[in-house]
Design a protein around this motif. Sequence first.
Motif, short mmCIF file in Angstrom:
data_model
loop_
_atom_site.label_atom_id
_atom_site.label_comp_id
_atom_site.label_asym_id
_atom_site.label_seq_id
_atom_site.Cartn_x
_atom_site.Cartn_y
_atom_site.Cartn_z
N THR A 56 41.61 -48.35 6.78
CA THR A 56 40.82 -48.60 5.58
C THR A 56 39.69 -49.55 5.93
OG1 THR A 56 42.74 -48.28 4.15
CG2 THR A 56 40.85 -49.42 3.20
N SER A 59 36.48 -49.34 0.99
CA SER A 59 37.47 -48.66 0.14
C SER A 59 37.82 -47.28 0.67
CB SER A 59 36.93 -48.56 -1.28
OG SER A 59 35.74 -47.78 -1.28
N GLN A 60 37.39 -46.96 1.90
CA GLN A 60 37.58 -45.63 2.47
C GLN A 60 38.63 -45.63 3.57
OE1 GLN A 60 36.06 -42.68 1.62
NE2 GLN A 60 35.01 -43.72 -0.03
N GLN A 61 39.41 -44.56 3.63
CA GLN A 61 40.29 -44.30 4.77
C GLN A 61 39.45 -43.52 5.77
OE1 GLN A 61 43.26 -46.21 4.91
NE2 GLN A 61 44.20 -44.31 5.55
N VAL A 62 39.13 -44.14 6.91
CA VAL A 62 38.27 -43.53 7.91
C VAL A 62 39.00 -43.44 9.25
CG1 VAL A 62 36.18 -44.38 6.77
CG2 VAL A 62 37.18 -45.69 8.63
N ASN A 143 27.13 -46.01 8.76
CA ASN A 143 27.41 -45.16 7.60
C ASN A 143 26.20 -45.04 6.68
OD1 ASN A 143 29.22 -43.51 6.11
ND2 ASN A 143 29.41 -45.16 4.61
N TRP A 153 27.48 -40.22 8.80
CA TRP A 153 28.54 -40.66 7.88
C TRP A 153 29.76 -41.08 8.66
CZ3 TRP A 153 26.75 -41.35 3.24
CH2 TRP A 153 25.73 -40.53 2.76
N THR A 156 35.69 -39.81 7.19
CA THR A 156 36.82 -40.12 6.33
C THR A 156 37.99 -39.20 6.68
OG1 THR A 156 36.12 -38.59 4.59
CG2 THR A 156 35.30 -40.88 4.45
N THR A 161 32.03 -37.14 2.34
CA THR A 161 31.10 -38.26 2.45
C THR A 161 31.48 -39.28 1.39
OG1 THR A 161 29.54 -37.13 1.00
CG2 THR A 161 29.18 -36.90 3.36
N PRO A 162 31.22 -40.54 1.67
CA PRO A 162 31.61 -41.60 0.72
C PRO A 162 30.87 -41.53 -0.60
CG PRO A 162 30.67 -42.54 2.73
CD PRO A 162 30.62 -41.07 2.85
#
Length: 162
Positions: A56, A59-62, A143, A153, A156, A161-162
């Motif tokens: 994480t 706020s993204q799981q990448v 990003n 990007w 994720t 894309t976020p």
Amino acid sequence: MRKIWGAAGLAAFALTVSACASSASSTATTANTPAAGGSSSSAPAAAGGSTVTAKTIGSQQVLVDSQGMTLYWFAIDTSSKSNCSGSCATYWPPVKGPVTAGSGVTGTLGTITRSDGTKQATYLGHPLYTYVGDKGPGQNKGNGLNISGGLWWEMTVSGSTP
């Protein structure tokens, strides 16, 4: 005066990077997850490891490489072709494939063959890269950048894309 030189340096960097969008081709795409029948052995990735995991960031799981560096995809690439080579690949080093799925990686890993004959790792059909602007694990400074001829990007886990 310092602001003028800073802006000029940034503009020169952007022009250099945007001029590097050139083509690379591929000849094969293969799955690299045990569930898909791919090999789990791999060559070291350009970014320092052969296993990708989920982390994480914000706020993204990448996806990150074995060193914790964020992995990216280039919007103008296709599932069989990288459009980043030459000086572009200096700023956006391709992740050498194949790679192995680690914790939290649910999508399909694979490879493409670049124009120089090397294998590049893919995730959900997107060739993977790191970014030289990320100086440590957990950073995602690449990003959303629009350089080298297109948008970049963070990769994720879902592939969106976020």
